[in-house]
Design a protein around this motif. Structure first.
Motif, short mmCIF file in Angstrom:
data_model
loop_
_atom_site.label_atom_id
_atom_site.label_comp_id
_atom_site.label_asym_id
_atom_site.label_seq_id
_atom_site.Cartn_x
_atom_site.Cartn_y
_atom_site.Cartn_z
N UNK A 150 0.85 -1.19 0.00
CA UNK A 150 0.00 0.00 0.00
C UNK A 150 0.89 1.24 0.00
N UNK A 151 0.38 2.31 -0.58
CA UNK A 151 1.15 3.55 -0.69
C UNK A 151 1.12 4.33 0.62
N UNK A 152 1.91 5.41 0.67
CA UNK A 152 1.91 6.27 1.86
C UNK A 152 0.53 6.85 2.13
N UNK A 153 -0.12 7.32 1.05
CA UNK A 153 -1.45 7.91 1.21
C UNK A 153 -2.46 6.89 1.71
N UNK A 154 -2.43 5.67 1.14
CA UNK A 154 -3.34 4.62 1.59
C UNK A 154 -3.08 4.26 3.05
N UNK A 155 -1.80 4.18 3.41
CA UNK A 155 -1.45 3.84 4.79
C UNK A 155 -2.00 4.90 5.74
N UNK A 156 -1.78 6.18 5.44
CA UNK A 156 -2.25 7.25 6.32
C UNK A 156 -3.78 7.26 6.42
N UNK A 157 -4.45 7.07 5.28
CA UNK A 157 -5.91 7.08 5.27
C UNK A 157 -6.46 5.92 6.07
N UNK A 158 -5.91 4.71 5.84
CA UNK A 158 -6.42 3.52 6.54
C UNK A 158 -6.10 3.59 8.03
N UNK A 159 -4.94 4.13 8.36
CA UNK A 159 -4.58 4.27 9.78
C UNK A 159 -5.55 5.21 10.47
N UNK A 160 -5.89 6.32 9.81
CA UNK A 160 -6.84 7.26 10.42
C UNK A 160 -8.22 6.63 10.54
#
Length: 168
Positions: A150-160
């Protein structure tokens, strides 16, 4: 097999959402059933497509319904399913619809797969201990991010999203 059973149990249900996995597993099983129907037709009906035609007819409405729910999961209007009925364009539309990414909560519902759409991490039920589950989820997301799945953006979105689910 559960995707197929779920789709058949929601035979006339054009509301709600269906994940990519549900969509593709249902159609994989339907394709398998159709192949078996063609084989049976060749063996017992001398080439007349009786069994395979019955299989396809019985699955016509559930196929439309799961495609509409797949469109809802991507926050698209269900009426776009009509593009699948146009010769030539239909197969392209079908493949595109099956590949559309989930949008998370949208106007068609919360979705039962908010965090699981590309990670396999499922949302926490209210009865489970939130903190431990959220830590495990974030660790799984971090390992997927580290592996490049997963990309950085996906990681940040899913983490939030995981953290937001934990505050409810």
């Amino acid at each position: 097999m559960t995707a197929y059973i779920n789709a058949m149990s929601r035979y006339f249900d054009f509301s709600g959402r269906s994940t990519r996995a549900q969509f593709w597993y249902y159609h994989l099983i339907l394709l398998s059933l159709a192949v078996v129907g063609v084989i049976v037709d060749g063996a017992i009906t001398e080439g007349q497509p009786l069994v395979s035609a019955l299989i396809i007819i019985a699955h016509y409405i559930p196929s439309l319904a799961i495609t509409v729910r797949r469109l809802h999961d991507a926050d698209k209007r269900g009426w776009l399913v009509l593009l699948c009925l146009i010769p030539g364009i239909g197969i392209i539309a079908f493949i595109v619809y099956g590949c559309l990414a989930s949008t998370g909560p949208n106007r068609f519902g919360q979705g039962d797969h908010v965090a699981s759409r590309s990670t396999g991490v499922t949302p926490v039920a209210d009865s489970q201990p939130q903190a431990a589950s959220n830590i495990e989820r974030i660790e799984k997301l971090a390992s997927l991010h580290a592996s490049g799945a997963i990309s950085d953006d996906e990681f940040q979105r899913m983490k939030s999203e995981v953290l937001t689910l934990g505050t409810r």
